[in-house]
Write a protein that holds these residues in place. Structure first.
Motif, short mmCIF file in Angstrom:
data_model
loop_
_atom_site.label_atom_id
_atom_site.label_comp_id
_atom_site.label_asym_id
_atom_site.label_seq_id
_atom_site.Cartn_x
_atom_site.Cartn_y
_atom_site.Cartn_z
N LEU A 89 -4.57 -3.06 2.31
CA LEU A 89 -3.27 -2.17 2.72
C LEU A 89 -2.16 -3.74 1.79
O LEU A 89 -1.41 -3.84 1.82
N ASP A 90 -1.70 -2.61 0.36
CA ASP A 90 -0.62 -3.74 0.11
C ASP A 90 0.53 -2.86 0.58
O ASP A 90 1.76 -1.77 0.77
N GLY A 91 1.75 -3.67 1.45
CA GLY A 91 2.69 -3.17 2.29
C GLY A 91 4.22 -3.50 1.16
O GLY A 91 5.17 -3.89 2.41
N HIS A 92 4.07 -3.54 -0.31
CA HIS A 92 5.31 -3.99 -0.29
C HIS A 92 6.20 -2.88 -0.68
O HIS A 92 7.30 -3.48 -0.83
N GLY A 93 6.02 -2.13 -0.45
CA GLY A 93 7.15 -0.48 -0.45
C GLY A 93 7.20 -0.66 0.92
O GLY A 93 7.51 -1.74 1.99
N PRO A 94 8.30 0.34 0.82
CA PRO A 94 9.20 0.93 2.48
C PRO A 94 7.39 1.12 3.72
O PRO A 94 8.05 0.84 4.38
N GLY A 95 6.09 1.57 2.75
CA GLY A 95 5.27 1.69 3.93
C GLY A 95 4.72 1.07 4.12
O GLY A 95 4.08 0.36 2.83
N TRP A 96 2.98 1.60 3.90
CA TRP A 96 1.71 0.88 3.44
C TRP A 96 0.64 2.16 2.12
O TRP A 96 0.90 3.09 2.95
N ARG A 97 0.17 1.32 0.94
CA ARG A 97 -1.25 1.70 0.50
C ARG A 97 -2.16 1.14 0.44
O ARG A 97 -2.81 0.16 0.46
N CYS A 98 -3.02 1.93 0.90
CA CYS A 98 -4.77 1.15 0.47
C CYS A 98 -4.33 1.15 -1.43
O CYS A 98 -4.99 1.87 -1.89
N ASP A 99 -4.68 0.06 -1.49
CA ASP A 99 -5.70 -0.36 -2.30
C ASP A 99 -6.66 -0.73 -3.53
O ASP A 99 -7.17 -0.44 -4.21
N ARG A 100 -7.49 -1.05 -2.24
CA ARG A 100 -8.97 -0.99 -2.70
C ARG A 100 -9.37 -0.78 -1.37
O ARG A 100 -8.69 -1.50 -0.09
N PHE A 101 -10.55 -1.24 -0.94
CA PHE A 101 -11.84 -1.13 0.02
C PHE A 101 -13.29 -0.94 -0.12
O PHE A 101 -13.66 -1.21 -1.87
N ASP A 102 -14.01 -2.05 0.69
CA ASP A 102 -14.78 -1.99 0.52
C ASP A 102 -16.05 -1.64 1.87
O ASP A 102 -15.13 -2.16 3.40
#
Length: 693
Positions: free
Chosen positions: A346-359
């Motif tokens: 999860l990418d937390g750079h922005g205001p929320g969270w975004r799934c960047d990649r998965f396994d």
């Protein structure tokens, strides 16, 4: 980690487990341990993206957080790797072996600064003799709840088989649940719902991102198959309401997002593939993956695997990567053979969270080429009292058999085990109908193979030697906790019923080139054999019914020479038929039984009918016509070869199918099954002589 859940009293707008029989013990014991290892080899050979080890290929970088989802599904009470029907330690499966995998995966994630959510996707409460015994022991801690507590589960979902023992039993068990039990599309009517039940769960963690804590809120939904209101209607009618999975998810996912959830994880006791008998839950994951806002899917129900080769060539399913329509997805098989794992970075750079990649991956309890996984010794000790109690209960004597009882050939020929169950049901029903308006009707008895279904993750096969019979043998024969029911039907309905069950066979062309006999998409437990009749099945003809139960274009049909007591069955003839509550309630969507209501009978489990039949031979009733003959045979197709899969132990019982000579045998996945090449009958035969039951 903070958990917040909504209970069922909040408004809501508006489904045998595995290899329990001793099979050719002297030979098979030596190869049984290879079974799951070979499955793992096959999965990794076809799909290198599915891994046997917990080490993930994705790692969080600066400003990122690892969320690891761990899951089990369809455990069917395979907790301790003990074969209660054989009364010996069995295959290297079960939660005592999954436990160390959970500990390793959890430790690895925590070492990477990640968060772990551990869930079960239902169908844990039914499927082994331990399940049957402990369902009746409300005075004892339930071993499955003890396992979930010991291993630190975050949340539990429910499956269709969790309702098989009735709502009162389920309520008592769930009162012991160590964590929330999430069922988003079911509403308990009345005020007796356990406190552990909720219709959603929110989980909040606070990982450190760029030196500061940043809340991450995960919403969790879980769905049970709506068909439970059909399969277990005698237990659930008027006590629960169940909403369609998709309509509920389409409404609840946006609600969770609007309520502040950064991610939404969906547990669905549902699968992928062609719906069987019109069952929505057999193929619902694709549509759930299309709902905007779903970040991860956890499936089950069908006992299939994802990642892995079980869904090869299926559109929009990445069997190597483990995703459905791009949504990370796992289906962790059944019986505690796998731990499912999804790593979300999860990418937390922005205001929320975004799934960047998965396994996505499955972690096998018995990986190929490696030593057996260690067991959790504390969990074994925790389960020891329940194991002793169950073994003592199953050791109780029931009766005696003078001949071998097995079900290796039940899907395509005579089945002594099926014969026993059918006659026990008929005997019990005869007593129930004494003095009623249905007493004078001719009786039939319908039952289906329960164990011969590898494709659906069946428990294997029954193989009971002559001699004393105990409760463990009865548990082996009666996998499902079905009630004995009865219906009154016409000759026309009987013919339609048999035509639909005959659709499990492929249409064959005469000739010496071997052809697969059985349609792998139709579970064997839908192949009803109706005792008290005699009939032939002509597999050179087309089927009259689709797997969903929908009639096809009228044509000649496969059922030939349908007779009762030597006379042709007429459309207007009437019969009373003993059958299971699953079938009587609409299970299998049998066209011939539509709009047919079960008779009002005293409550009796089919397993109890079998016990009484074995324990009191002098009190047996024999209401079935042609009681000395097996009901059906194939019509002759000279020089036609077919292939069938069955259990390895069948090789010692080939004399039981003398009219279908074996032309070739091939062990397919050693320790799991044997493929037989058989010749169909060359000439008309009398119905097979029944076993000495």
């Amino acid at each position: 980690m903070r958990l917040t859940h909504s209970h069922f009293h909040d408004p809501m707008r508006h489904n045998h487990a595995f290899l329990q029989a001793p099979i050719w013990a002297d030979m098979v014991q030596g190869v049984e341990d290879k079974l799951f290892a070979l499955d793992e080899t096959e999965m990794n050979h076809h799909h290198p993206g599915s891994h046997a080890e917990p080490a993930s290929e994705v790692r969080p970088g600066p400003g990122e957080h690892l969320l690891r989802l761990l899951t089990t599904t369809d455990l069917h009470m395979n907790l301790d790797g003990y074969d209660y029907c054989a009364d010996r330690p069995s295959l290297p499966i079960g939660m005592t072996r999954v436990g160390p995998l959970i500990a390793t995966a959890r430790h690895e994630a925590q070492q990477a600064g990640g968060s772990v959510v551990l869930v079960d996707n239902g169908d844990g409460l039914q499927g082994t003799p331990m399940a049957d015994v402990m369902a009746e022991r409300s005075d004892q801690p339930h071993p499955l709840m003890q396992v979930f507590d010991h291993l630190g589960y975050t949340a539990l979902g429910l499956g269709n088989h969790d309702f098989n023992f009735g709502l009162d039993t389920l309520t008592q068990i769930l009162k012991q649940a160590p964590c929330p039990v999430v069922v988003s599309n079911l509403r308990w009517l009345g005020g007796d719902a356990p406190d552990s039940l909720c219709d959603h769960l929110t989980i909040t963690v606070e990982p450190v991102v760029n030196g500061a804590r940043k809340p991450l809120t995960i919403g969790l939904l879980a769905f049970v198959p709506p068909e439970i209101l059909v399969w277990d209607s005698h237990l659930l009618q008027g006590r629960v309401e169940v909403e369609d999975m998709l309509s509920c998810a389409a409404r609840r996912v946006p609600d969770l997002r609007a309520g502040g959830c950064d991610l939404v994880v969906v547990l669905a006791h549902a699968g992928l593939g062609v719906p069987i008998h019109g069952l929505h839950s057999d193929d619902v994951l694709k549509t759930l993956a299309s709902i905007d806002g779903v970040d991860a899917l956890i499936g089950g129900h069908t006992h299939k695997r994802l990642p892995g080769c079980d869904h090869a060539d299926m559109d929009e399913v990445d069997t190597a990567k483990g995703s459905v329509r791009g949504v990370p997805t796992v289906m962790a098989g059944h019986s505690g053979a796998y731990l499912g794992q999804i790593d979300l970075i999860l990418d937390g750079h922005g205001p929320g969270w975004r799934c960047d990649r998965f396994d996505s991956r499955l972690i096998h309890v018995a990986p190929a080429g490696q030593p057996k996984r260690p067991e959790d010794p504390k969990l074994r000790k925790l389960l020891a009292p329940a194991q002793r109690l169950v073994r003592a209960s199953l050791a109780k004597p029931v009766g005696h058999l003078s001949h071998h009882l097995h079900d290796y050939f039940g899907s395509f020929s005579t089945d002594p085990a099926l014969e026993l169950i059918a006659r026990a049901n008929a005997s019990a029903l005869a007593g129930m109908l004494d003095g009623t308006e249905w007493q004078s009707l001719p009786m039939l008895s319908a039952t289906a193979p329960q164990g011969s279904s590898f494709d659906a993750g069946g428990r294997g096969f029954s193989d009971i030697p002559p001699g004393p019979v105990s409760m463990r043998h009865v548990s082996d024969l009666c996998v499902f906790p079905d009630l004995l029911n009865a219906v009154v039907v016409t000759g026309r309905q009987i013919r339609d019923w048999l035509e639909q069950t005959a659709s499990q066979f492929h249409r064959l062309q005469p000739g010496p080139t071997p052809q697969p006999l059985l349609n792998p998409h139709i579970p064997r437990y839908e192949f009803d054999v109706i005792f008290g009749l005699s009939y032939r099945i002509d597999v050179s003809r087309a089927t009259l019914f689709a797997p969903s139960g929908r009639p096809k274009k009228p044509q000649a049909g496969r059922i030939r020479q349908l007779r009762h007591d030597g006379k042709p069955v007429r459309d207007e003839d009437r019969f009373v038929v003993a059958l299971s509550s699953y079938r009587a309630n609409g299970g299998g969507n049998v066209f011939g039984l539509r709009d047919v209501a079960p008779l009002d009978l005293p409550r009796m489990m089919i397993s109890d009918a079998v016990v009484h039949y074995l324990r009191h031979p002098g009190a047996r009733r024999h209401p079935l016509s042609t009681k000395d003959r097996y009901p059906w045979r194939f019509t002759p197709m000279p020089d036609t070869l077919v292939t069938v899969d069955t259990g390895l132990g069948a090789m010692t019982h080939l004399h039981d199918i003398p009219d279908m000579p074996v032309r070739q045998m091939r062990i397919d996945h050693p320790g799991k099954r044997v493929e037989l090449t058989l010749e169909l009958p060359r000439q008309p035969l009398q119905p097979a002589q029944a076993p000495r039951i």
